[in-house]
Design an enzyme around this catalytic site. Structure first.
Site, short mmCIF file in Angstrom:
data_model
loop_
_atom_site.label_atom_id
_atom_site.label_comp_id
_atom_site.label_asym_id
_atom_site.label_seq_id
_atom_site.Cartn_x
_atom_site.Cartn_y
_atom_site.Cartn_z
N LYS A 111 -4.44 1.48 -15.35
CA LYS A 111 -5.24 2.69 -15.53
C LYS A 111 -5.31 3.12 -16.99
CE LYS A 111 -5.02 4.86 -11.01
NZ LYS A 111 -4.56 6.03 -10.24
N LYS A 194 -9.67 -5.10 -6.67
CA LYS A 194 -9.49 -4.18 -5.54
C LYS A 194 -10.69 -3.24 -5.42
CE LYS A 194 -6.74 -0.63 -6.43
NZ LYS A 194 -5.66 0.32 -6.60
N LYS A 197 -12.06 3.67 -6.13
CA LYS A 197 -12.90 4.86 -6.31
C LYS A 197 -13.49 4.90 -7.71
CE LYS A 197 -9.74 7.70 -3.56
NZ LYS A 197 -8.47 8.39 -3.84
P1 TYM Z 1 -5.24 6.87 -3.60
O1 TYM Z 1 -6.06 8.07 -3.37
O2 TYM Z 1 -5.54 6.02 -4.79
O3 TYM Z 1 -5.28 5.92 -2.33
C1 TYM Z 1 -5.09 6.44 -1.05
C2 TYM Z 1 -4.60 5.36 -0.10
O4 TYM Z 1 -5.58 4.34 0.03
C3 TYM Z 1 -4.97 3.06 -0.20
N1 TYM Z 1 -5.96 2.18 -0.85
C4 TYM Z 1 -6.31 0.98 -0.39
N2 TYM Z 1 -5.91 0.28 0.71
C5 TYM Z 1 -6.47 -0.93 0.90
N3 TYM Z 1 -7.41 -1.45 0.05
C6 TYM Z 1 -7.83 -0.80 -1.04
N4 TYM Z 1 -8.77 -1.32 -1.85
C7 TYM Z 1 -7.27 0.49 -1.30
N5 TYM Z 1 -7.47 1.42 -2.27
C8 TYM Z 1 -6.65 2.44 -1.98
C9 TYM Z 1 -3.81 3.35 -1.14
O5 TYM Z 1 -2.83 2.33 -1.07
C10 TYM Z 1 -3.31 4.68 -0.59
O6 TYM Z 1 -2.45 4.47 0.52
N6 TYM Z 1 -0.70 7.24 -5.25
C11 TYM Z 1 -1.34 7.40 -3.95
C12 TYM Z 1 -1.40 8.85 -3.50
C13 TYM Z 1 -0.06 9.48 -3.27
C14 TYM Z 1 0.89 9.11 -2.28
C15 TYM Z 1 1.98 10.02 -2.43
C16 TYM Z 1 0.92 8.13 -1.30
C17 TYM Z 1 0.48 10.54 -3.95
N7 TYM Z 1 1.68 10.85 -3.43
C18 TYM Z 1 3.10 9.93 -1.63
C19 TYM Z 1 2.06 8.04 -0.49
C20 TYM Z 1 3.12 8.94 -0.66
C21 TYM Z 1 -2.70 6.75 -4.01
O7 TYM Z 1 -2.81 5.63 -4.31
O8 TYM Z 1 -3.77 7.45 -3.68
#
Ligand code: TYM
Length: 341
Positions: A111, A194, A197
């Site tokens: 990032k 991947k 967003k």
């Molecule tokens: P975020 O918003 O980036 O992603 C949310 C969830 O979606 C999953 N994800 C995917 N799974 C499969 N293929 C993909 N291409 C893909 N892109 C995203 C992510 O693995 C995630 O589960 N850091 C976390 C948010 C967070 C969190 C936490 C998660 C903050 N605090 C505590 C668990 C526990 C995140 O990636 O958000």
């Protein structure tokens, strides 16, 4: 007792990867466990956000949770900033986690890119706040997509070090739950990246709110290769070897998406489409994607038309959340020796 915690950032463009890798699993787990699902707005601002869009996106993720089938009465849905215990515990963890641990985080490197010196301190400390999110509830299991694995290892390291340093078993050693046929959904334009967003091309992802025509167009334009679809002989012991996947990443990605959406075994899907043309497969995949995502996207739009209802859910969730985290914070303050009473 098992307790589930997970979070999704309100950074817009919620996509099929978020749904198949995370949100759909959240829905499935709610029958069995006590679940807390969080819209992590404090994580979102680790990169610049337009304030009005952030508010909208917070409601949009909440609407996605509800539309996908999470029951807000049985479970807790909140936005992170509304429970200050997350940020408070994060400070304590800032003093537990080591710089060396954070320096290994691949997501920060990706990032921050070439402009590392210019990245926010928040982006660097992002996984520490994640650990605080989870451990403020003493959550035992965290459903996430594959890309969050390393962050969850850091959460375990923090829990272990805290328990060790203070000689008390305060925090559980949290287990990641990474399951389903699509734990890592790849970009439709490049099967080695991947689905994300933040990809500048909207054609790289299927958004949860895309209408039928948009889904059809994106799948039609999805990158493929000149051959017919591969069969089950691509697998070794039921798994797809990385070196085989690397030969046709886009084909295997589309097949994995199909398997996840249809809730079928990957091997069965390979057998079903072996030798078929992409043009045929893409039509079937479009129909399936629309049949799964269409009703969810429609319900999201309906909920977003009533922001007061959505805000009430978050307010109620935060109150119930705080009732869980307050005793944990009190315990931590006491263990650390911070006078509060
Ligand atoms: P975020 O918003 O980036 O992603 C949310 C969830 O979606 C999953 N994800 C995917 N799974 C499969 N293929 C993909 N291409 C893909 N892109 C995203 C992510 O693995 C995630 O589960 N850091 C976390 C948010 C967070 C969190 C936490 C998660 C903050 N605090 C505590 C668990 C526990 C995140 O990636 O958000």
């Amino acid at each position: 007792m098992k307790r589930i915690f997970s979070g999704v950032q309100p950074t817009g463009n919620l996509h099929l990867g978020n749904y198949l890798g995370a949100i759909r699993n959240f829905v499935r787990l709610q029958e069995e466990f006590d679940c807390i699902y969080c819209v992590v707005d404090l994580h979102a601002i680790t990169v610049a956000q337009d304030p009005a869009e952030l508010t909208h996106n917070t409601r949009e993720v909440t609407a996605a949770f509800l539309a996908a089938g999470i029951d807000p009465r049985k479970n807790i849905i909140l936005n992170q900033s509304r429970n200050p215990d997350h940020a408070e515990l994060a400070w304590i963890f800032n003093c537990i986690a080591r710089l060396g641990w954070l320096n290994r985080m691949t997501q920060f490197k990706e990032k921050a890119g070439k402009h590392r010196e210019n990245a926010s301190v928040g982006l660097y400390a992002y996984p520490i706040l994640m650990a605080a999110d989870i451990l403020a509830y003493k959550a035992t299991h965290v459903p996430v997509g594959e890309d969050q694995k390393q962050h969850l290892e850091l959460c375990r390291d923090i829990a272990q070090k805290f328990n060790h340093d203070y000689g008390r078993e305060v925090f559980p050693i949290t287990e990641p739950l990474i399951f389903g046929a699509a734990t890592r959904v790849m970009s439709l334009r490049d099967g080695t990246n991947k689905m994300s967003k933040s990809d500048p091309s909207d054609y790289s992802r299927i958004n949860m709110t895309d209408d039928r025509d948009t889904v059809a167009l994106k799948i039609r334009k999805a990158k493929t290769d000149p051959e017919v679809l591969p069969g089950p002989d691509s697998l070794a012991d039921g798994l797809l070897p990385p070196e085989v996947e690397a030969t046709r990443p886009e084909a295997f990605n589309l097949l994995a998406i199909y398997a996840a959406l249809a809730d079928k075994d990957f091997a069965d899907v390979l057998a079903e489409f072996e030798g078929k043309e992409f043009s045929f497969f893409k039509t079937v995949l479009t129909d399936l994607a629309v049949s799964v995502l269409g009703p969810i996207g429609g319900e999201m739009q309906r909920l977003l038309a009533d922001p007061d209802y959505v805000d009430d859910i978050l307010r109620d969730g935060a109150e119930r959340a705080r009732a869980i985290t307050q005793p944990v914070i009190d315990e931590v303050m006491d263990v650390v020796g911070l006078l509060r009473s």
